[in-house]
Enzyme design. Structure first.
Site, PDB file in Angstrom:
ATOM      1  N   ASN A   9       0.881  -1.175   0.000  1.00 23.37           N
ATOM      2  CA  ASN A   9       0.000   0.000   0.000  1.00 23.37           C
ATOM      3  C   ASN A   9       0.916   1.222   0.000  1.00 23.37           C
ATOM      4  O   ASN A   9       1.487   1.561   1.033  1.00 23.37           O
ATOM      5  CB  ASN A   9      -0.894  -0.031   1.255  1.00 23.37           C
ATOM      6  CG  ASN A   9      -1.762   1.209   1.355  1.00 23.37           C
ATOM      7  OD1 ASN A   9      -1.803   2.041   0.439  1.00 23.37           O
ATOM      8  ND2 ASN A   9      -2.456   1.348   2.470  1.00 23.37           N
ATOM      9  N   LYS A  11       0.168   4.209  -0.314  1.00 20.58           N
ATOM     10  CA  LYS A  11      -0.473   5.400   0.269  1.00 20.58           C
ATOM     11  C   LYS A  11      -0.193   6.609  -0.641  1.00 20.58           C
ATOM     12  O   LYS A  11      -0.137   6.445  -1.852  1.00 20.58           O
ATOM     13  CB  LYS A  11      -0.005   5.601   1.709  1.00 20.58           C
ATOM     14  CG  LYS A  11      -0.183   4.312   2.542  1.00 20.58           C
ATOM     15  CD  LYS A  11       0.009   4.491   4.012  1.00 20.58           C
ATOM     16  CE  LYS A  11      -0.189   3.145   4.716  1.00 20.58           C
ATOM     17  NZ  LYS A  11      -0.092   3.226   6.164  1.00 20.58           N
ATOM     18  N   HIS A  95      -9.405   1.045   4.724  1.00 14.25           N
ATOM     19  CA  HIS A  95      -8.150   1.257   5.451  1.00 14.25           C
ATOM     20  C   HIS A  95      -8.403   2.209   6.619  1.00 14.25           C
ATOM     21  O   HIS A  95      -9.205   3.137   6.506  1.00 14.25           O
ATOM     22  CB  HIS A  95      -7.089   1.826   4.508  1.00 14.25           C
ATOM     23  CG  HIS A  95      -5.728   1.804   5.126  1.00 14.25           C
ATOM     24  ND1 HIS A  95      -5.317   2.763   6.018  1.00 14.25           N
ATOM     25  CD2 HIS A  95      -4.708   0.919   5.011  1.00 14.25           C
ATOM     26  CE1 HIS A  95      -4.091   2.462   6.424  1.00 14.25           C
ATOM     27  NE2 HIS A  95      -3.692   1.352   5.831  1.00 14.25           N
ATOM     28  N   GLU A  97      -6.816   4.615   7.724  1.00 15.46           N
ATOM     29  CA  GLU A  97      -6.608   6.042   7.412  1.00 15.46           C
ATOM     30  C   GLU A  97      -7.830   6.624   6.711  1.00 15.46           C
ATOM     31  O   GLU A  97      -8.173   7.783   6.912  1.00 15.46           O
ATOM     32  CB  GLU A  97      -5.328   6.199   6.570  1.00 15.46           C
ATOM     33  CG  GLU A  97      -4.088   5.968   7.416  1.00 15.46           C
ATOM     34  CD  GLU A  97      -2.902   5.375   6.678  1.00 15.46           C
ATOM     35  OE1 GLU A  97      -2.876   5.412   5.433  1.00 15.46           O
ATOM     36  OE2 GLU A  97      -1.990   4.861   7.361  1.00 15.46           O
ATOM     37  N   GLU A 167      -5.299  -5.037  10.368  1.00 15.74           N
ATOM     38  CA  GLU A 167      -4.269  -4.026  10.605  1.00 15.74           C
ATOM     39  C   GLU A 167      -4.546  -3.316  11.927  1.00 15.74           C
ATOM     40  O   GLU A 167      -5.337  -2.364  11.964  1.00 15.74           O
ATOM     41  CB  GLU A 167      -4.275  -2.987   9.477  1.00 15.74           C
ATOM     42  CG  GLU A 167      -3.991  -3.553   8.114  1.00 15.74           C
ATOM     43  CD  GLU A 167      -3.416  -2.500   7.174  1.00 15.74           C
ATOM     44  OE1 GLU A 167      -2.332  -2.730   6.641  1.00 15.74           O
ATOM     45  OE2 GLU A 167      -4.032  -1.438   7.010  1.00 15.74           O
ATOM     46  N   GLY A 173       2.524   2.198  10.792  1.00  9.57           N
ATOM     47  CA  GLY A 173       3.469   3.308  10.656  1.00  9.57           C
ATOM     48  C   GLY A 173       4.168   3.682  11.956  1.00  9.57           C
ATOM     49  O   GLY A 173       4.817   4.722  12.045  1.00  9.57           O
ATOM     50  N   SER A 213       3.448  -2.226  10.321  1.00 11.34           N
ATOM     51  CA  SER A 213       4.902  -2.311  10.552  1.00 11.34           C
ATOM     52  C   SER A 213       5.472  -3.684  10.233  1.00 11.34           C
ATOM     53  O   SER A 213       6.432  -4.132  10.859  1.00 11.34           O
ATOM     54  CB  SER A 213       5.256  -1.894  11.988  1.00 11.34           C
ATOM     55  OG  SER A 213       4.875  -0.548  12.204  1.00 11.34           O
TER      56      SER A 213
HETATM   57  P1  13P Z   1       3.066   0.274   7.651  1.00  9.90           P
HETATM   58  O1  13P Z   1       3.551  -1.012   7.058  1.00  9.90           O
HETATM   59  O2  13P Z   1       3.818   1.481   7.170  1.00  9.90           O
HETATM   60  O3  13P Z   1       2.952   0.200   9.149  1.00  9.90           O
HETATM   61  O4  13P Z   1       1.579   0.475   7.104  1.00  9.90           O
HETATM   62  C1  13P Z   1       0.692  -0.569   7.188  1.00  9.90           C
HETATM   63  C2  13P Z   1      -0.488  -0.208   6.384  1.00  9.90           C
HETATM   64  O5  13P Z   1      -1.224   0.688   6.719  1.00  9.90           O
HETATM   65  C3  13P Z   1      -0.712  -0.950   5.139  1.00  9.90           C
HETATM   66  O6  13P Z   1      -1.974  -0.688   4.645  1.00  9.90           O
END
Ligand code: 13P
Length: 251
Positions: A9, A11, A95, A97, A167, A173, A213
């Site tokens: 992803n 982003k 997601h 976010e 997740e 992150g 992560s």
């Molecule tokens: P990270 O791997 O940067 O923690 O992000 C995970 C994520 O949100 C994947 O959709």
């Protein structure tokens, strides 16, 4: 064995040129992946990245979101049809976010899942609890209710197309990964909940990815868990070598 998947992803990262370089580097380095490899690129990159990975078996592109309506006056939005026309096979839906910053709720996500399926996309449906829920020890019921609210209206046939990504928000992150035992516990509980709704055969066939992560160092241990079928990778998917290491960590 059910399908394994490693999905990146990206982003809101990379220009088209950077994204192309990244995707090409991964495509050249990946040899016979043990599962599907998905690039969740920004919408502007889908077509060119899709072209760049054409001819590489097991590589696919995904949208990071789609609108719940088929088309219309929704300035700035992207429809499921648009993703399909750009060559996407998958779409990430729900997601954390998007839930947090764009106020996407369970009901809206149910509609997004519907339109994605209707247009032939495979939804990668995200679920996961915030830190306070984990600390209260109510994460299993929290995640179960996310699944129930956005997915359980689907027929068995529709549900059999779904990919789940667990997740935990506190791990996204943050560099703080769920331990492999925590991931396995939750994936097991998710599969149990799915079995209760759709039966053991469907639940056993549903890929459940871990995200948060996940990186080149911890992927093998996470993916080694019996109910972890791959990962949804944020930061580490932006580095070709790390992403390839993660892909190679599939069982
Ligand atoms: P990270 O791997 O940067 O923690 O992000 C995970 C994520 O949100 C994947 O959709």
């Amino acid at each position: 064995m059910r399908q394994q998947i490693v999905a990146g992803n990206w982003k809101m990262n990379t220009t088209i040129a950077e994204g192309l370089e990244l995707a090409r580097a991964v495509a050249e380095k990946v040899q016979n992946p043990r599962g599907a490899v998905v690039f969740g690129t920004p919408a502007t990159h889908l077509e060119s990245v899709g072209q760049a990975i054409k001819g590489y078996e097991h590589l696919y592109i995904a949208g990071q979101n789609c609108h719940q309506e088929a088309k219309g006056a929704y300035t700035g939005e992207i429809s499921a049809d648009m993703l399909v026309s750009a060559g996407a096979t998958y779409v990430i839906i729900g997601h954390s976010e998007r839930r947090q910053y764009f106020k996407e709720d369970n009901e809206m996500l149910a509609k997004k899942v519907d339109i994605a399926l209707q247009k032939g996309l495979i939804p990668i449906f995200c679920c996961g609890e915030p830190l306070e829920i984990r600390e209260e020890d109510t994460h299993v019921s929290y995640v179960s209710s996310q699944l129930e609210a956005s997915l359980y209206h689907l027929t068995e046939e529709q549900f059999s197309k779904i990919v789940i990504a667990y997740e935990p928000i506190w791990a996204i992150g943050t560099g703080k990964t769920a331990s492999s035992a925590q991931a396995q516990e939750m994936h097991f509980e998710i599969r149990k909940a799915l079995a209760g709704k759709y039966g053991a055969t469907v639940a056993d066939a549903t890929p459940i990815l871990y995200g948060g992560s996940c990186n080149a160092t911890n992927a093998a241990e996470l993916f080694g868990q019996p109910d972890v079928d791959g990962g949804l990778i944020g930061g580490a998917s932006l580095k070709a070598d790390d992403f390839v290491t993660i892909i190679n960590a599939l069982k």
